[in-house]
Scaffold this active site. Structure first.
Site, PDB file in Angstrom:
ATOM      1  N   GLY A  11       0.843  -1.205   0.000  1.00  0.00           N
ATOM      2  CA  GLY A  11       0.000   0.000   0.000  1.00  0.00           C
ATOM      3  C   GLY A  11       0.869   1.242   0.000  1.00  0.00           C
ATOM      4  NE  ARG A  75      -2.372  -4.158  -0.390  1.00  0.00           N
ATOM      5  CZ  ARG A  75      -1.823  -3.609   0.689  1.00  0.00           C
ATOM      6  NH1 ARG A  75      -0.743  -4.150   1.221  1.00  0.00           N
ATOM      7  NH2 ARG A  75      -2.338  -2.529   1.232  1.00  0.00           N
ATOM      8  CG  ASP A 106       4.638  -6.831   7.278  1.00  0.00           C
ATOM      9  OD1 ASP A 106       4.062  -6.263   6.341  1.00  0.00           O
ATOM     10  OD2 ASP A 106       4.035  -7.333   8.246  1.00  0.00           O
ATOM     11  CB  THR A 129       3.264   0.299   6.620  1.00  0.00           C
ATOM     12  OG1 THR A 129       1.847   0.208   6.834  1.00  0.00           O
ATOM     13  CG2 THR A 129       3.965  -0.026   7.911  1.00  0.00           C
ATOM     14  CB  ILE A 130      -0.278   4.643   6.787  1.00  0.00           C
ATOM     15  CG1 ILE A 130      -1.318   3.561   6.497  1.00  0.00           C
ATOM     16  CG2 ILE A 130       0.061   5.434   5.544  1.00  0.00           C
ATOM     17  CD1 ILE A 130      -2.714   4.115   6.268  1.00  0.00           C
ATOM     18  CG  ASP A 131      -1.314  -0.309   8.618  1.00  0.00           C
ATOM     19  OD1 ASP A 131      -2.007   0.704   8.434  1.00  0.00           O
ATOM     20  OD2 ASP A 131      -1.547  -1.405   8.088  1.00  0.00           O
ATOM     21  CG  ASP A 133       1.951  -3.155  10.833  1.00  0.00           C
ATOM     22  OD1 ASP A 133       2.745  -2.747   9.957  1.00  0.00           O
ATOM     23  OD2 ASP A 133       0.899  -3.756  10.552  1.00  0.00           O
ATOM     24  CG  MET A 173      -6.872   2.195   6.610  1.00  0.00           C
ATOM     25  SD  MET A 173      -5.838   2.425   5.165  1.00  0.00           S
ATOM     26  CE  MET A 173      -7.019   2.145   3.853  1.00  0.00           C
ATOM     27  N   GLY A 174      -5.687  -0.123   9.970  1.00  0.00           N
ATOM     28  CA  GLY A 174      -4.890  -0.878  10.945  1.00  0.00           C
ATOM     29  C   GLY A 174      -5.512  -2.252  11.121  1.00  0.00           C
ATOM     30  NE  ARG A 175      -3.894  -5.070   6.270  1.00  0.00           N
ATOM     31  CZ  ARG A 175      -3.403  -5.189   5.062  1.00  0.00           C
ATOM     32  NH1 ARG A 175      -4.111  -5.784   4.145  1.00  0.00           N
ATOM     33  NH2 ARG A 175      -2.209  -4.737   4.759  1.00  0.00           N
ATOM     34  CD  GLN A 293      -7.333   6.126   8.070  1.00  0.00           C
ATOM     35  OE1 GLN A 293      -6.940   5.847   9.176  1.00  0.00           O
ATOM     36  NE2 GLN A 293      -8.187   5.361   7.416  1.00  0.00           N
TER      37      GLN A 293
HETATM   38  O1  F6P Z   1      -0.976  -1.631   4.360  1.00  0.00           O
HETATM   39  C1  F6P Z   1      -1.576  -0.520   4.834  1.00  0.00           C
HETATM   40  C2  F6P Z   1      -3.068  -0.504   4.635  1.00  0.00           C
HETATM   41  O2  F6P Z   1      -3.358   0.854   4.471  1.00  0.00           O
HETATM   42  C3  F6P Z   1      -3.873  -1.139   5.756  1.00  0.00           C
HETATM   43  O3  F6P Z   1      -4.025  -0.367   6.892  1.00  0.00           O
HETATM   44  C4  F6P Z   1      -5.179  -1.407   5.061  1.00  0.00           C
HETATM   45  O4  F6P Z   1      -5.918  -2.407   5.695  1.00  0.00           O
HETATM   46  C5  F6P Z   1      -4.732  -1.833   3.710  1.00  0.00           C
HETATM   47  O5  F6P Z   1      -3.498  -1.198   3.475  1.00  0.00           O
HETATM   48  C6  F6P Z   1      -5.680  -1.529   2.597  1.00  0.00           C
HETATM   49  O6  F6P Z   1      -5.164  -2.076   1.442  1.00  0.00           O
HETATM   50  P1  F6P Z   1      -5.674  -1.812  -0.020  1.00  0.00           P
HETATM   51  O7  F6P Z   1      -5.174  -0.472  -0.451  1.00  0.00           O
HETATM   52  O8  F6P Z   1      -5.091  -2.923  -0.795  1.00  0.00           O
HETATM   53  O9  F6P Z   1      -7.175  -1.824   0.047  1.00  0.00           O
END
Ligand code: F6P
Length: 368
Positions: A11, A75, A106, A129-131, A133, A173-175, A293
């Site tokens: 992402g 991805r 990661d 990553t914005i997350d 993590d 966001m934040g899986r 975000q």
């Molecule tokens: O990897 C970061 C992220 O922004 C996550 O927080 C979110 O769940 C995911 O990417 C969304 O991914 P996509 O852009 O493939 O929908």
């Protein structure tokens, strides 16, 4: 003349262009050796399909303030098909690359690590990553920009929430980890924060919301991570507490080709809002901030962090520190081996950098 490939995977995150710019410019001014850089289009897909673009110092100098990535991203998990790994390795050699800088989360870093370890490609990793993590680094660039965006959005939402004396449930966001949710929640004065790391029940949220009303507040702001673990709603929480006070994941989770949890944007905000309205009788709305975000220009912090990472990655190339990645540790940007930072064969609980409990304890002081 040495040739360096650069790619951005996963992402997008504000600050990617700052890294690209810093790598290219640092290598262009290197005195002992002449370097030239190429970019791969759309992450690992670009290396597999040999789709490249020239990267020149003069041209990348003006991209620092731009969000997204000038190279495009995807991805793409090369390791899903053995022939994709073969193609990528072949292209690396055909292009006569002397190094590869992989900028990503990661998933992207894991591929760079395997290509270095098993195929001998001279890879250097940069964590994004914005997350926030990714293991081993205090902050990934993109995180603070996302927090700024989400905080601004909640400030704006507070206006309409107050006018209508409503409850607003905002999904960030934040899986896997609740960094954006918790930091945004604290920055925007949220009345409840729900993240994957700390399972809660919908009754806990309803109690805090009622408490807001008792205190005479016109509104209640609830911030939930898309991967938050909330009992008593549908969808069922994917994280539950185990007998030892730790947590475990349910096995019925949909995952993408990298094993990441797949979530429907807005699902949890809507579910929490519906249940809160039922439990409290207070009018409630749910909203997902979603890809906003990841949008917009990088914050000054992310421009600087991206620049520092890019300079350090270029130095790692010059000094031959392959199989390494750059990280922020305290005030210093360091170069460390990817082994140990990468989630290789790790259980879910050790794959990601999770929000510390102490941060949530601090946020709770301000509930109600
Ligand atoms: O990897 C970061 C992220 O922004 C996550 O927080 C979110 O769940 C995911 O990417 C969304 O991914 P996509 O852009 O493939 O929908």
């Amino acid at each position: 003349m040495k040739k360096v490939g650069i790619l951005t995977g996963g992402g997008d995150a504000p600050g990617l262009n700052a890294v690209i710019r810093a790598v290219v410019i640092r290598l262009a001014v290197e005195k002992h050796e002449e370097y030239h850089c190429i970019g791969f289009i759309d992450g690992w897909a670009g290396l597999r399909d040999n789709k490249t673009v020239k990267l020149e110092a003069g041209k990348v100098d003006s991209i620092l303030h731009e969000g997204g990535t000038i190279l495009g991203t995807s991805r793409t998990n090369l390791y899903k098909k053995p022939e994709d790994v073969k193609k990528a390795v072949q292209n690396y050699h055909q292009l006569e690359l002397d190094a590869l800088v992989a900028i990503g989360g990661d998933d992207t870093l894991e591929i760079a690590y395997y290509l270095n370890r098993d195929e001998g490609l001279k890879a250097v990793g940069v964590p994004k990553t914005i997350d926030n993590d990714v293991m081993g680094t205090d902050f990934t660039f993109g995180f603070w920009s996302a927090v700024e965006q989400a905080t601004q959005a909640i400030d704006d939402l507070r206006v309409t929430t107050t006018s209508h004396r409503r409850v607003m449930v905002i999904e960030c966001m934040g899986r896997h980890a609740g960094w954006i949710t918790a930091y945004t929640g604290l920055a925007s004065g949220a009345d409840f924060i729900a993240v994957p790391e700390r399972p809660v029940h919908i009754n806990d949220i309803a109690r805090e919301v009622r408490h807001c009303r008792e205190l005479g507040k016109a509104h209640a702001i609830v911030v939930v991570a898309e991967g938050a673990s909330i009992g008593g709603i549908e969808p069922k929480p994917r994280v539950t507490k185990d007998a030892n006070g730790g947590w475990k994941l349910s096995d019925k989770i949909e995952r993408d080709s990298f094993g990441n949890v797949v979530l429907k944007p807005g699902e949890i905000a809507e579910a929490v809002a519906t249940e809160i309205e039922k439990l409290t009788g207070m009018e409630t709305r749910g909203i997902a901030l979603g890809h906003l975000q990841r949008g917009g220009a990088p914050s000054a912090y992310d421009r600087i962090l991206g620049t520092r990472y890019g300079l350090q990655a270029a130095d790692a190339v010059i000094h031959g520190h392959f199989g390494h990645m750059v990280v922020l540790q305290g005030l210093r940007v360091e170069t460390v081996p990817m082994k140990g930072m990468i989630r290789e064969n790790q259980s879910e609980a050790k794959r990601y950098k999770y929000l510390p409990d102490s941060f949530l304890d601090m946020a709770e002081v301000f509930y109600g």
